[in-house]
Design an enzyme around this catalytic site. Sequence first.
Site, PDB file in Angstrom:
ATOM      1  N   ARG A  70     -14.798 -14.073   4.441  1.00  0.00           N
ATOM      2  CA  ARG A  70     -15.967 -14.078   3.570  1.00  0.00           C
ATOM      3  C   ARG A  70     -16.203 -15.490   3.032  1.00  0.00           C
ATOM      4  O   ARG A  70     -15.281 -16.274   2.877  1.00  0.00           O
ATOM      5  CB  ARG A  70     -15.774 -13.100   2.411  1.00  0.00           C
ATOM      6  CG  ARG A  70     -16.029 -11.643   2.807  1.00  0.00           C
ATOM      7  CD  ARG A  70     -15.886 -10.712   1.627  1.00  0.00           C
ATOM      8  NE  ARG A  70     -14.505 -10.618   1.199  1.00  0.00           N
ATOM      9  CZ  ARG A  70     -13.986 -11.230   0.150  1.00  0.00           C
ATOM     10  NH1 ARG A  70     -14.742 -11.993  -0.627  1.00  0.00           N
ATOM     11  NH2 ARG A  70     -12.718 -11.088  -0.139  1.00  0.00           N
ATOM     12  N   TYR A 198     -18.758 -12.236  10.615  1.00  0.00           N
ATOM     13  CA  TYR A 198     -17.500 -11.728  10.057  1.00  0.00           C
ATOM     14  C   TYR A 198     -17.714 -10.503   9.162  1.00  0.00           C
ATOM     15  O   TYR A 198     -18.662 -10.469   8.353  1.00  0.00           O
ATOM     16  CB  TYR A 198     -16.778 -12.824   9.250  1.00  0.00           C
ATOM     17  CG  TYR A 198     -15.605 -12.233   8.482  1.00  0.00           C
ATOM     18  CD1 TYR A 198     -14.438 -11.888   9.147  1.00  0.00           C
ATOM     19  CD2 TYR A 198     -15.711 -11.935   7.131  1.00  0.00           C
ATOM     20  CE1 TYR A 198     -13.396 -11.274   8.468  1.00  0.00           C
ATOM     21  CE2 TYR A 198     -14.672 -11.328   6.444  1.00  0.00           C
ATOM     22  CZ  TYR A 198     -13.512 -10.997   7.119  1.00  0.00           C
ATOM     23  OH  TYR A 198     -12.499 -10.377   6.451  1.00  0.00           O
ATOM     24  N   LYS A 207     -19.009  -4.604   1.678  1.00  0.00           N
ATOM     25  CA  LYS A 207     -19.007  -5.289   0.384  1.00  0.00           C
ATOM     26  C   LYS A 207     -20.425  -5.461  -0.169  1.00  0.00           C
ATOM     27  O   LYS A 207     -20.651  -5.357  -1.369  1.00  0.00           O
ATOM     28  CB  LYS A 207     -18.316  -6.652   0.495  1.00  0.00           C
ATOM     29  CG  LYS A 207     -16.892  -6.557   1.054  1.00  0.00           C
ATOM     30  CD  LYS A 207     -15.974  -5.867   0.088  1.00  0.00           C
ATOM     31  CE  LYS A 207     -14.732  -5.339   0.714  1.00  0.00           C
ATOM     32  NZ  LYS A 207     -13.479  -5.938   0.521  1.00  0.00           N
ATOM     33  N   HIS A 227     -13.705  -1.783  -6.211  1.00  0.00           N
ATOM     34  CA  HIS A 227     -12.907  -2.296  -5.092  1.00  0.00           C
ATOM     35  C   HIS A 227     -11.537  -1.615  -5.139  1.00  0.00           C
ATOM     36  O   HIS A 227     -10.526  -2.249  -5.442  1.00  0.00           O
ATOM     37  CB  HIS A 227     -12.781  -3.814  -5.258  1.00  0.00           C
ATOM     38  CG  HIS A 227     -12.258  -4.529  -4.051  1.00  0.00           C
ATOM     39  ND1 HIS A 227     -11.618  -5.740  -4.129  1.00  0.00           N
ATOM     40  CD2 HIS A 227     -12.291  -4.205  -2.734  1.00  0.00           C
ATOM     41  CE1 HIS A 227     -11.278  -6.137  -2.919  1.00  0.00           C
ATOM     42  NE2 HIS A 227     -11.666  -5.232  -2.058  1.00  0.00           N
ATOM     43  N   SER A 249      -8.606  -8.652  -2.284  1.00  0.00           N
ATOM     44  CA  SER A 249      -8.486  -8.534  -0.831  1.00  0.00           C
ATOM     45  C   SER A 249      -7.132  -9.072  -0.354  1.00  0.00           C
ATOM     46  O   SER A 249      -6.648 -10.082  -0.881  1.00  0.00           O
ATOM     47  CB  SER A 249      -9.596  -9.353  -0.159  1.00  0.00           C
ATOM     48  OG  SER A 249     -10.848  -8.897  -0.588  1.00  0.00           O
ATOM     49  N   CYS A 251      -4.110  -7.865  -0.627  1.00  0.00           N
ATOM     50  CA  CYS A 251      -2.971  -7.697  -1.544  1.00  0.00           C
ATOM     51  C   CYS A 251      -2.299  -6.347  -1.346  1.00  0.00           C
ATOM     52  O   CYS A 251      -1.597  -5.860  -2.231  1.00  0.00           O
ATOM     53  CB  CYS A 251      -3.416  -7.833  -2.997  1.00  0.00           C
ATOM     54  SG  CYS A 251      -3.789  -9.522  -3.477  1.00  0.00           S
ATOM     55  N   ASP A 276     -10.228   0.804   0.414  1.00  0.00           N
ATOM     56  CA  ASP A 276     -10.906  -0.415  -0.041  1.00  0.00           C
ATOM     57  C   ASP A 276     -11.933  -0.197  -1.150  1.00  0.00           C
ATOM     58  O   ASP A 276     -12.053  -1.029  -2.033  1.00  0.00           O
ATOM     59  CB  ASP A 276     -11.589  -1.087   1.167  1.00  0.00           C
ATOM     60  CG  ASP A 276     -11.979  -2.543   0.897  1.00  0.00           C
ATOM     61  OD1 ASP A 276     -11.228  -3.251   0.205  1.00  0.00           O
ATOM     62  OD2 ASP A 276     -13.039  -2.975   1.378  1.00  0.00           O
ATOM     63  N   ARG A 365      -8.172  -8.866  11.745  1.00  0.00           N
ATOM     64  CA  ARG A 365      -8.463  -7.526  11.239  1.00  0.00           C
ATOM     65  C   ARG A 365      -8.412  -6.469  12.331  1.00  0.00           C
ATOM     66  O   ARG A 365      -8.656  -6.757  13.495  1.00  0.00           O
ATOM     67  CB  ARG A 365      -9.877  -7.500  10.638  1.00  0.00           C
ATOM     68  CG  ARG A 365     -10.059  -8.427   9.445  1.00  0.00           C
ATOM     69  CD  ARG A 365      -9.681  -7.756   8.165  1.00  0.00           C
ATOM     70  NE  ARG A 365      -9.564  -8.636   7.017  1.00  0.00           N
ATOM     71  CZ  ARG A 365      -9.486  -8.202   5.763  1.00  0.00           C
ATOM     72  NH1 ARG A 365      -9.506  -6.897   5.513  1.00  0.00           N
ATOM     73  NH2 ARG A 365      -9.343  -9.038   4.767  1.00  0.00           N
TER      74      ARG A 365
HETATM   75  O1  SAT Z   1     -14.707  -8.804   3.031  1.00  0.00           O
HETATM   76  S1  SAT Z   1     -14.097  -7.867   3.967  1.00  0.00           S
HETATM   77  O2  SAT Z   1     -14.585  -6.560   3.662  1.00  0.00           O
HETATM   78  O3  SAT Z   1     -14.438  -8.253   5.295  1.00  0.00           O
HETATM   79  C1  SAT Z   1     -12.425  -7.871   3.787  1.00  0.00           C
HETATM   80  C2  SAT Z   1     -12.011  -8.044   2.395  1.00  0.00           C
HETATM   81  O4  SAT Z   1     -12.052  -9.169   1.913  1.00  0.00           O
HETATM   82  O5  SAT Z   1     -11.613  -7.067   1.726  1.00  0.00           O
HETATM   83 MN    MN Z   2     -11.543  -5.373   0.138  1.00  0.00          MN
END
Ligand code: SAT
Ligand code: MN
Length: 580
Positions: A70, A198, A207, A227, A249, A251, A276, A365
């Site tokens: 990101r 991405y 997101k 989140h 993210s 973690c 997520d 990923r």
């Molecule tokens: O931003 S993504 O959804 O691609 C991955 C993340 O940072 O949680």
């Molecule tokens: Mn995330």
Amino acid sequence: MTTKNQALAAWVQDVATLTRPQSIVWCDGSDEEYDRMVSLMQEQGTLSPLNSETHPNCYLHLSDPQDVARVEHLTYICTSEEEDAGANNNWLAPEEAKAKMEGLYDGCMDGRTMYVVPYCMGPVKSPYSRCGVEITDSPYVVINMKLMTRMGTLALKRIEQEGSFVKGLHSTGELDPNRRFIMHFPEELSIMSYGSGYGGNALLGKKCHALRIASWQARKEGWLAEHMLILGLESPEGETHYIAAAFPSACGKTNLAMLIPPEKYKDWKIWTLGDDIAWLHMDDQGQLRAINPEAGYFGVVPGTNAKTNRNAYEMIQQNTIFTNVGTTADNQPWWEDKKQGEPASDWKGNPYSSESGPAAHPNSRFTVSATENTAYSSLAEAPEGVPISAIVFGGRRKELAPLVYEAKSWDHGVLIGAGVASETTAAATGQVGVVRRDPMAMKPFCGYNFADYWSHWLSFSERTDNLPKIFHVNWFRQNDDGDFLWPGFGENLRVLQWMIQRCKGDADAVETAIGYLPSEQGIDVADLNIDPDVWQSLISINDDQWRQEMSDFGDYLDSFGDRLPEKLREQHKAVSAALG
Ligand code: SAT
Ligand code: MN
């Protein structure tokens, strides 16, 4: 295919006029369509099959090496008033942002196919779900959206019935970092993204919609878009409690959501609802209920192995898209800490050499449907969601934050959430490992002013007495040599169990200035061989460090000026006073 919804038909037409694609394809979300897209990408050379014996129906996509995470500095919230976006966001006036984006979009799909992707975030029959349509020129986005959302005909039907949807326009453009922007228009429920393929920049349901736009909608409508992972913890007696947990993210949300209990707790079971994002609504009993708006996982690959996350390791043996991993000589996917095989090629497609860095990009990923996870909860599809007993906040902190503590009240819990800070990870471009403030793990994702967001969180305690308890955890404490003090992974179950006992009023705790900490025997760690001094340091606080922390945190809160809710200031004062 086209649509009965006039607004949608007109928007698709307008976008086509601007971007001038060679053709327009409406996606129906079928398996046949997925297979067709996969074949097309192989012909185009943007997807390659992995070893079909060891990894049936698995594919590898290597992205542009400059497009792997990101881009928070290129991500904007475009509200008519700058103050509504807040100091936590980059802001541009909507007209200016649109003019900029329209310049980029002008003719950008020349010679390309434009895909129209209707999707539903959340179970299609849930009143809590919300729909969107993403227009994209990226086949990679289409196949990922198929795995990550309820995509296609059913979503379009719901849009036609309801009449409303979030508009997301995406083009990969030239993948030029200097011509890359992710713009959000919460007042119009629309998103414009250009120049990146991405995940978080391009799969607009995730997101952009389910957090940034949804958080804005949630405030207006009285719910929360967070989140957070969602898991169910089932005791040997068959009682299941649901926990929602927010971490920045990369973690360990996916690992926690799929945790496999250690041997000693083998009669316990963790069910995954989401890894997520959680949407939390209050029902008419004043109970917070959660749905996972997503239908798949877009998880970090490196570090995933049979020990750290057996569920994930097994679920990515088939039907998975890998992005930016390495490969072995026999074309299996390979990544750091896989603990199996050797890399032959790296994520740039070059022969592997240890001098040129890791074989898999640290933010590589996997994309896989949620149903591939054997721990997937059947209630993840329930329209009414699941009742939440506990909310957890956490960050990656070498020091300061103890293993776990409990808020004294909801409002205090909001302060704890607002105080989350974490070391940065490879999920976003920029320096890795520096501590930054990341309230509720939403710094990159809150679609409006954090001060208003905290007011919204605080408003829940005025609506019900039935709120979940709030906790904070830190799995990442280290000693001076950089060794982790807590084993983490499956052993985190012990901490979850303590939380649920606290919710039921069955576990001891010690009151401190920052909240309730477990008593020495409160969490059973006897068999873990943790040095007693280390254990003490995990379940106690250093007053000097905390005084410093509260002072820094106070300065941060002050930066939100008059919009900062008074209640939050009072909570901050109370903790600071208790520290003396
Ligand atoms: O931003 S993504 O959804 O691609 C991955 C993340 O940072 O949680
Ligand atoms: Mn995330």
